[in-house]
Design an enzyme around this catalytic site. Sequence first.
Site, mmCIF file in Angstrom:
data_model
loop_
_atom_site.group_PDB
_atom_site.id
_atom_site.type_symbol
_atom_site.label_atom_id
_atom_site.label_comp_id
_atom_site.label_asym_id
_atom_site.label_seq_id
_atom_site.Cartn_x
_atom_site.Cartn_y
_atom_site.Cartn_z
ATOM 1 N N ASN A 41 0.867 -1.180 0.000
ATOM 2 C CA ASN A 41 0.000 0.000 0.000
ATOM 3 C C ASN A 41 0.900 1.225 0.000
ATOM 4 O OD1 ASN A 41 -2.383 -1.491 0.041
ATOM 5 N ND2 ASN A 41 -2.298 -1.716 2.251
ATOM 6 N N ARG A 75 0.867 4.338 0.597
ATOM 7 C CA ARG A 75 0.160 5.461 1.234
ATOM 8 C C ARG A 75 0.239 5.298 2.746
ATOM 9 N NH1 ARG A 75 -4.283 2.539 3.227
ATOM 10 N NH2 ARG A 75 -4.915 0.837 1.877
ATOM 11 N N VAL A 104 -4.567 3.236 7.631
ATOM 12 C CA VAL A 104 -5.509 3.516 8.723
ATOM 13 C C VAL A 104 -4.850 3.243 10.087
ATOM 14 C CG1 VAL A 104 -7.728 2.849 9.740
ATOM 15 C CG2 VAL A 104 -7.490 2.934 7.248
HETATM 16 P P1 ADP Z 1 -5.641 -0.015 5.528
HETATM 17 O O1 ADP Z 1 -4.875 -1.080 4.836
HETATM 18 O O2 ADP Z 1 -4.988 1.303 5.651
HETATM 19 O O3 ADP Z 1 -6.288 -0.506 6.738
HETATM 20 P P2 ADP Z 1 -8.075 -0.276 4.138
HETATM 21 O O4 ADP Z 1 -7.854 -1.439 3.244
HETATM 22 O O5 ADP Z 1 -8.952 -0.404 5.316
HETATM 23 O O6 ADP Z 1 -6.698 0.345 4.510
HETATM 24 O O7 ADP Z 1 -8.550 0.939 3.263
HETATM 25 C C1 ADP Z 1 -8.594 2.231 3.784
HETATM 26 C C2 ADP Z 1 -9.686 2.965 3.128
HETATM 27 O O8 ADP Z 1 -9.424 3.076 1.747
HETATM 28 C C3 ADP Z 1 -11.038 2.285 3.222
HETATM 29 O O9 ADP Z 1 -11.994 3.291 3.247
HETATM 30 C C4 ADP Z 1 -11.098 1.494 1.941
HETATM 31 O O10 ADP Z 1 -12.436 1.232 1.595
HETATM 32 C C5 ADP Z 1 -10.412 2.438 0.985
HETATM 33 N N1 ADP Z 1 -9.711 1.783 -0.112
HETATM 34 C C6 ADP Z 1 -8.473 1.274 -0.103
HETATM 35 N N2 ADP Z 1 -8.122 0.825 -1.310
HETATM 36 C C7 ADP Z 1 -9.169 1.058 -2.123
HETATM 37 C C8 ADP Z 1 -9.436 0.845 -3.516
HETATM 38 N N3 ADP Z 1 -8.540 0.323 -4.347
HETATM 39 N N4 ADP Z 1 -10.632 1.195 -3.981
HETATM 40 C C9 ADP Z 1 -11.547 1.753 -3.179
HETATM 41 N N5 ADP Z 1 -11.348 2.004 -1.873
HETATM 42 C C10 ADP Z 1 -10.192 1.662 -1.357
HETATM 43 MG MG MG Z 2 -4.294 -5.260 1.554
#
Ligand code: ADP
Ligand code: MG
Length: 457
Positions: A291, A293, A296
């Site tokens: 990821n 970025r 969360v």
């Molecule tokens: P983390 O890995 O930071 O916990 P998440 O997978 O929970 O991240 O995603 C964080 C936020 O970004 C959520 O709101 C998720 O729905 C959104 N998100 C992440 N990747 C995508 C994507 N490719 N398309 C749409 N929403 C995404």
């Molecule tokens: Mg993942």
Amino acid sequence: MFNKILIANRGEIAVRVIRACKELGIQTVAVYSEADRDALHVRLADQAVCIGSAPSTESYLNIPHILMSALMTGAEAIHPGYGYLSERSSFVKACEMHGIKFIGPSAEAVAKMGDKVQARAIAESAGAPVLPGTRTAIRSEEEALQHARAIGFPLLIKAAAGGGGRGIRIVYSEDSLLPSLRIAQSEAQSAFGSPDVYLEKYIPEPRHIEVQVLADEHGTVLHLYERECSLQTPRHQKMIEEAPAPNLRPEVRKALGETAVKIARAVGYVNAGTIEFLMDNEQNFYFIEMNTRLQVEHPVTEAITGIDIVQWQIRIASGERLPYQQTDIPIQGHSIEARLTASIPEHDFTPSTGRISQWIPPGGPGVRVDSHLYAGYSVPPYYDPLLAKVIVHAPTREGAINRLHRALGETAIEGVQTDREFLMRLIDTPEFRAGQVSTPFVPRMLKGALALGGERP
Ligand code: ADP
Ligand code: MG
Ligand code: ADP
């Protein structure tokens, strides 16, 4: 250092980034949709610009309006938060074209790692273990059958551009491969704008372990240890995350960190990023994705390292050097985060909306709450159901679990339904207390609860 930053996001993460900017003496510009006029990030920022109507496609994904807002207000940099535009290489390029610094990695690194097939190849060439699977996106049905037989069943069909737990489909046997493939490709096209899918070996009871990395523009690449995120909803949404991962053998921890750094170096990565792995019960780990970025669950890593990841994202983007070496960063204590969401776990995590009539966040020693809530706030139906992250830090894991239980217990929220009580039950299970959970744990617990008529399994 920048004078002014625009935050292209909403909710708790926009508030989190504004807080970091204020501590660095940087002016902030919030952007908001018509549904978010009264949102906390709008109140906290120095300036705010309405960028469109409620649906995200009209506002938080509206690249022209966001860029225009930055140019109009004189913001020199944009922090994308997570989700939304954070992993869109076209947005990174558009920022660069307009002379605005994107607070994150290069467009090239985002593009390379955003394609999960290409990311697997990069990780493999960097010497990381990768799960058996296809090396390119599936081009034909014959090819799919051939690869599937070699991988074995069950296997997963995964969207190359997938994310947020979406675009993953399990296939139990050869008869359902081709029909599933067709559905997966058309779903990937409509959800992510690309029909590319790949096949990956399915690990039955994996732990999800990820490594935070931080890299500056001058060649320093550090890891900030791992987080365990195995407590996930049946749709692969993380619910509870912790750092460090419990019961990890020291040599495995070391190998994880070193592997993550090698992968980051292989893509010339700059800024904060996360390399995700799955781990089997022998503690063999396999790269699944990166990821590119802020994540969360970054606060648990901040707690155990004492490093403010968001401040460092901004410092790195402004050209500063990381002043640490790997050996300067020990693990201090244990941290756990619970995601308080407006959703009902027992009803398939159906989102709940409404006006928050009461909000008393927890406090006391070792408790941090990242949230955009206030009493009187109306939770809009258009966005992510995340309401607050309750993060605790304590010298030991047991202390952290007890502290989180105490913190969630004193949290008072009225006006919407939440997963608060479910989270409390979850961290009180003997399996979680022993640090022995894998990704099917929550789905099983929910099935048990349903079988017992909603009672605790
Ligand atoms: P983390 O890995 O930071 O916990 P998440 O997978 O929970 O991240 O995603 C964080 C936020 O970004 C959520 O709101 C998720 O729905 C959104 N998100 C992440 N990747 C995508 C994507 N490719 N398309 C749409 N929403 C995404
Ligand atoms: Mg993942
Ligand atoms: P996303 O991009 O949506 O975050 P990931 O590839 O990171 O997708 O996978 C999300 C989750 O799906 C993982 O944390 C894990 O629970 C499950 N998963 C992904 N790949 C596998 C696999 N090969 N075997 C078993 N579970 C998997």
